[in-house]
Design an enzyme around this catalytic site. Structure first.
Site, short mmCIF file in Angstrom:
data_model
loop_
_atom_site.label_atom_id
_atom_site.label_comp_id
_atom_site.label_asym_id
_atom_site.label_seq_id
_atom_site.Cartn_x
_atom_site.Cartn_y
_atom_site.Cartn_z
N THR A 120 -1.55 -5.01 -2.16
CA THR A 120 -1.96 -3.91 -3.02
C THR A 120 -2.54 -2.77 -2.21
O THR A 120 -2.72 -1.68 -2.73
CB THR A 120 -2.99 -4.37 -4.05
OG1 THR A 120 -4.13 -4.88 -3.37
CG2 THR A 120 -2.41 -5.42 -4.98
N GLY A 121 -2.83 -3.00 -0.90
CA GLY A 121 -3.48 -1.95 -0.13
C GLY A 121 -4.84 -1.70 -0.74
O GLY A 121 -5.76 -2.47 -0.53
N THR A 122 -4.96 -0.64 -1.49
CA THR A 122 -5.96 -0.57 -2.54
C THR A 122 -7.29 0.07 -2.23
O THR A 122 -7.86 -0.09 -1.17
CB THR A 122 -6.25 -1.98 -3.12
OG1 THR A 122 -5.05 -2.53 -3.59
CG2 THR A 122 -7.24 -1.94 -4.24
N THR A 123 -7.80 0.72 -3.26
CA THR A 123 -9.22 1.02 -3.39
C THR A 123 -9.65 0.60 -4.79
O THR A 123 -9.02 0.98 -5.77
CB THR A 123 -9.50 2.52 -3.21
OG1 THR A 123 -8.92 2.97 -1.98
CG2 THR A 123 -11.00 2.78 -3.18
N SER B 45 -8.71 -1.06 1.27
CA SER B 45 -8.48 -0.25 2.46
C SER B 45 -9.11 1.13 2.38
O SER B 45 -9.41 1.74 3.40
CB SER B 45 -6.97 -0.12 2.71
OG SER B 45 -6.31 0.35 1.55
#
Length: 212
Positions: free
Chosen positions: A10-13, A142
């Site tokens: 999801t990579g994501t924040t 990330s």
């Protein structure tokens, strides 16, 4: 890390904020596969009960499996005990499950937040099962370093629901501008004693700062 866990992330924040009477859980919507944007509509906020939600960051398959597991476990808890599960108990169940699998870990960072008889709260849970009660706000993924800069600067105690939504969106926007694994819009959930609400896109747009 095995190839299986490198495929889709999801990579994501993700962001969790405690406000006066409730919790905001918010994420962006990009999922990546290496340098490829694998999805522009990844769902990263999930309902666990009608008063508790969970955000996911990390491996998509791992995270989705954990969502299914915690949903079942919370339902069983409420059936067996005849009472609503607390946010802390849900976080503990998830923490224990992850810790039992720490030698073959799930590649995830999770937030568990909601309201119960003790009020609103948010927990962060890591891949080894470490669960931390966050007093005011938390970010994972990330883009979290950039998001934290905004959260640290603008958070204040006893924020209203509107102020907390605006802060969550602002923190995500800052992360999306700098983190290549974060992007494609916003998912925002409001949890209070009265509601579990996914904020529609047109309302989220009203909280975005003017374009420079």
């Amino acid at each position: 890390m095995s190839q299986e866990h490198q495929d889709v992330k999801t990579g994501t924040t993700t962001v969790g904020i405690v406000f006066d009477g409730g919790v905001i859980l918010a994420t962006e919507r990009r999922a990546t596969m290496g340098n490829l944007i694998a999805s522009k509509k990844a769902k990263k906020v999930h309902a666990i009960t009608d008063k508790i939600g969970m955000t996911i960051a990390g491996g998509v398959g791992d995270a989705q499996q954990l969502v299914r597991i915690i949903n079942v476990e919370c339902n069983l808890y409420e059936i067996r005990r005849g009472q609503k599960i607390s946010v802390g108990a849900a976080a503990t169940i998830l923490s224990n499950y992850l810790n039992q699998n720490r030698f073959s870990p799930y590649y995830v960072q999770l937030l568990v937040g909601g309201v119960d008889t003790s009020g609103p709260s948010v927990y962060s849970v890591d891949a080894a099962g470490g669960a931390t009660l966050e007093e005011n706000f938390v970010s994972t993924g990330s883009g979290s370093l950039t998001a934290y800069g905004v959260l640290e600067d603008r958070f204040k105690p006893n924020m209203t629901e509107e102020e907390a939504i605006e802060l969550a969106v602002r923190a995500l926007r800052a992360a999306m501008l700098r983190d290549s694994a974060s992007g494609e819009g916003y998912n925002v959930v409001i949890i209070t004693q009265e509601k579990f609400e996914y904020l529609p896109e047109d309302k989220i747009a009203g909280y975005l700062p003017p374009a420079k």
